[in-house]
Design an enzyme around this catalytic site. Structure first.
Site, PDB file in Angstrom:
ATOM      1  N   LEU A  28       0.838  -1.209   0.000  1.00  0.00           N
ATOM      2  CA  LEU A  28       0.000   0.000   0.000  1.00  0.00           C
ATOM      3  C   LEU A  28       0.868   1.253   0.000  1.00  0.00           C
ATOM      4  CD1 LEU A  28      -2.471  -1.422   2.618  1.00  0.00           C
ATOM      5  CD2 LEU A  28      -3.020  -0.939   0.222  1.00  0.00           C
TER       6      LEU A  28
ATOM      7  N   ASN B 248      -3.345  -5.586   9.928  1.00  0.00           N
ATOM      8  CA  ASN B 248      -2.866  -6.627   9.012  1.00  0.00           C
ATOM      9  C   ASN B 248      -2.528  -7.874   9.808  1.00  0.00           C
ATOM     10  OD1 ASN B 248      -1.807  -7.737   6.529  1.00  0.00           O
ATOM     11  ND2 ASN B 248       0.256  -7.342   7.304  1.00  0.00           N
TER      12      ASN B 248
ATOM     13  N   HIS C  89       0.143 -11.133   9.455  1.00  0.00           N
ATOM     14  CA  HIS C  89       1.302 -11.617   8.706  1.00  0.00           C
ATOM     15  C   HIS C  89       1.699 -12.973   9.269  1.00  0.00           C
ATOM     16  CE1 HIS C  89       4.765 -11.304   6.125  1.00  0.00           C
ATOM     17  NE2 HIS C  89       5.505 -11.772   7.128  1.00  0.00           N
TER      18      HIS C  89
ATOM     19  N   GLU D 151       6.065   1.368   6.916  1.00  0.00           N
ATOM     20  CA  GLU D 151       7.060   0.341   6.608  1.00  0.00           C
ATOM     21  C   GLU D 151       6.390  -1.035   6.516  1.00  0.00           C
ATOM     22  OE1 GLU D 151      11.397  -1.128   8.300  1.00  0.00           O
ATOM     23  OE2 GLU D 151      10.313   0.452   9.326  1.00  0.00           O
TER      24      GLU D 151
ATOM     25  N   GLU E  94      -3.981 -18.249  13.099  1.00  0.00           N
ATOM     26  CA  GLU E  94      -4.403 -16.939  12.580  1.00  0.00           C
ATOM     27  C   GLU E  94      -5.902 -16.737  12.799  1.00  0.00           C
ATOM     28  OE1 GLU E  94      -2.932 -15.761   8.687  1.00  0.00           O
ATOM     29  OE2 GLU E  94      -1.395 -17.299   8.777  1.00  0.00           O
TER      30      GLU E  94
HETATM   31  C1  GAR Z   1      -2.603 -15.854   5.527  1.00  0.00           C
HETATM   32  O1  GAR Z   1      -1.679 -16.819   5.951  1.00  0.00           O
HETATM   33  C2  GAR Z   1      -2.075 -14.459   5.826  1.00  0.00           C
HETATM   34  O2  GAR Z   1      -1.366 -14.380   7.025  1.00  0.00           O
HETATM   35  C3  GAR Z   1      -1.162 -14.250   4.645  1.00  0.00           C
HETATM   36  O3  GAR Z   1      -1.851 -14.769   3.549  1.00  0.00           O
HETATM   37  C4  GAR Z   1      -2.694 -15.832   4.000  1.00  0.00           C
HETATM   38  C5  GAR Z   1      -4.091 -15.535   3.526  1.00  0.00           C
HETATM   39  O4  GAR Z   1      -4.942 -16.621   3.782  1.00  0.00           O
HETATM   40  N1  GAR Z   1      -0.841 -12.847   4.481  1.00  0.00           N
HETATM   41  C6  GAR Z   1       0.315 -12.418   4.006  1.00  0.00           C
HETATM   42  O5  GAR Z   1       1.214 -13.147   3.657  1.00  0.00           O
HETATM   43  C7  GAR Z   1       0.434 -10.914   3.953  1.00  0.00           C
HETATM   44  N2  GAR Z   1       1.782 -10.509   3.819  1.00  0.00           N
HETATM   45  P1  GAR Z   1      -6.524 -16.418   3.713  1.00  0.00           P
HETATM   46  O6  GAR Z   1      -6.844 -15.730   2.387  1.00  0.00           O
HETATM   47  O7  GAR Z   1      -7.067 -17.814   3.759  1.00  0.00           O
HETATM   48  O8  GAR Z   1      -6.939 -15.580   4.883  1.00  0.00           O
END
Ligand code: GAR
Length: 197
Positions: free
Chosen positions: A101, A115, A117, A151, A182
């Protein structure tokens, strides 16, 4: 009613976890908040199907059709700000939104842009986090929910979850173990933010 707008690029399992938590935990009554819309930069994002089934507004903005990053982010902000009033600022949730972004966008939503990560930040920002954790010989891995600052993959940490790295792990098996965590920490982090506002 506070509006939550969730940005996705793919499967949207984190988005679905947040939507389900908002229903199960009655965020509308507890926090005066609801998930209002899901926005994807890809029309093929699997998460759009779930969002439509849930009766949420969905929007697709294909970043490839914009002249540059600034133009895309301006269009994205215009869509998001339909869900914003000065009294009830929108909360913007990045859930597997695979776009960098612009500083203007981040500044516009300062303090209300979060977010997730898939690493224990500040380790392994950027891409290929699970393979990099395996290559480094990490014994533990995890995920981080944080407020977004200019950042990439930095900013105040709201929640983290830790999982063990097992001897026969591949990037895929580790990613799957992290993803289940997550789904726990992201709704919790958002509920925590909503309870403070
Ligand atoms: C998740 O593991 C999230 O942490 C990652 O993408 C995946 C999305 O899964 N995000 C990143 O890597 C951002 N830098 P989802 O579409 O099933 O939620």
């Amino acid at each position: 009613m506070k509006n939550i707008v969730i940005l996705i690029s793919g499967g949207g399992s984190n988005m679905a976890a947040i939507v389900r938590a908002s229903q199960k935990e009655d965020w509308s009554r507890r926090f005066g908040a609801r998930v209002a819309a899901v926005v994807s930069n890809k029309g093929t994002a699997g998460g759009l199907v779930f969002a439509k089934e849930q009766g949420l507004d969905t929007h697709v903005l294909d970043h490839k059709t914009y002249a540059d990053r600034e133009a895309f982010d301006a269009a994205l902000a215009a869509v998001i700000d339909r869900y914003h009033t000065p009294q009830e600022p929108v909360l913007v949730v990045l859930a597997g939104f695979m776009r960098i972004l612009t500083p203007d966008f981040v500044e516009h939503y300062a303090g209300r842009l979060v977010n997730i990560h898939p690493s224990l930040l500040p380790a392994f920002g950027g891409l290929h986090t699970h393979q990099r954790a395996l290559d480094a010989g990490c014994k533990f891995a995890g995920a981080t929910v944080h407020l977004v600052t200019a950042e990439l993959d930095h900013g105040p940490i709201l929640q983290q979850a830790v999982v063990p790295v097992l001897p026969d792990d591949t990037a895929a098996s580790l990613a799957a173990r992290v993803l289940t965590q997550e789904h726990q920490i992201y709704p919790r982090a958002i509920a925590g933010l909503l309870s403070k506002k």
